[in-house]
Design a protein around this motif. Structure first.
Motif, PDB file in Angstrom:
ATOM      1  N   ALA A  58       0.864  -1.178   0.000  1.00 22.87           N
ATOM      2  CA  ALA A  58       0.000   0.000   0.000  1.00 22.87           C
ATOM      3  C   ALA A  58       0.899   1.226   0.000  1.00 22.87           C
ATOM      4  O   ALA A  58       1.838   1.315   0.798  1.00 22.87           O
ATOM      5  CB  ALA A  58      -0.904   0.004   1.222  1.00 22.87           C
TER       6      ALA A  58
ATOM      7  N   TRP B  96      -4.463   6.588  -1.447  1.00 22.44           N
ATOM      8  CA  TRP B  96      -3.863   5.277  -1.236  1.00 22.44           C
ATOM      9  C   TRP B  96      -3.985   4.429  -2.495  1.00 22.44           C
ATOM     10  O   TRP B  96      -5.012   4.413  -3.150  1.00 22.44           O
ATOM     11  CB  TRP B  96      -4.552   4.561  -0.073  1.00 22.44           C
TER      12      TRP B  96
ATOM     13  N   LEU C  88      -3.232   0.402  -3.630  1.00 21.35           N
ATOM     14  CA  LEU C  88      -2.883  -0.935  -3.188  1.00 21.35           C
ATOM     15  C   LEU C  88      -2.610  -1.832  -4.370  1.00 21.35           C
ATOM     16  O   LEU C  88      -3.249  -1.712  -5.420  1.00 21.35           O
ATOM     17  CB  LEU C  88      -4.013  -1.547  -2.341  1.00 21.35           C
TER      18      LEU C  88
ATOM     19  N   LEU D 119      -4.367  -3.112   6.270  1.00 25.66           N
ATOM     20  CA  LEU D 119      -3.594  -1.866   6.178  1.00 25.66           C
ATOM     21  C   LEU D 119      -3.828  -1.014   7.416  1.00 25.66           C
ATOM     22  O   LEU D 119      -2.889  -0.461   7.978  1.00 25.66           O
ATOM     23  CB  LEU D 119      -3.973  -1.085   4.921  1.00 25.66           C
TER      24      LEU D 119
END
Length: 100
Positions: free
Chosen positions: A21, A28, A30, A54
């Motif tokens: 991440a 964000w 991922l 996360l």
């Protein structure tokens, strides 16, 4: 310095899976891949399970004062916006008892 967080899990089939991440510009991103795969899979809409993991990774780093609560709160919002929760039933009971 890049804001990258990495963890590994095992799928229900027993395959090892690595998740990364990265936060860039308050967003964000991922990505994940199984051990035998060469290419990473990038998620526009990350799995709720990955967001919860996360959040746990970020929470541990926040407790050690390695990052700001802003990062934790942003991921918590992403989880709740997708209908999930990161709190376990034990945490819910502790929060209720603390508020009484």
């Amino acid at each position: 310095m890049r804001n990258v967080h990495v963890w590994k899990t095992t799928t229900e089939e027993g395959e090892k899976r690595e998740v990364r991440a990265e936060k860039f510009g308050k967003k964000w991103r991922l990505q994940a891949k199984l051990k035998h795969e060469e290419n990473w899979t990038y998620y526009d809409d990350p799995l709720v399970e990955d967001l919860i993991e996360l959040r746990e990774v970020l929470w541990r780093k926040y407790q050690r004062k390695h990052l700001s609560y802003e990062d934790v709160a942003a991921v918590e919002k992403m989880i709740t916006d997708r209908g999930g929760t990161w709190e376990t039933p034990d945490e819910d009971a502790e929060d209720t008892a603390a508020n009484e």
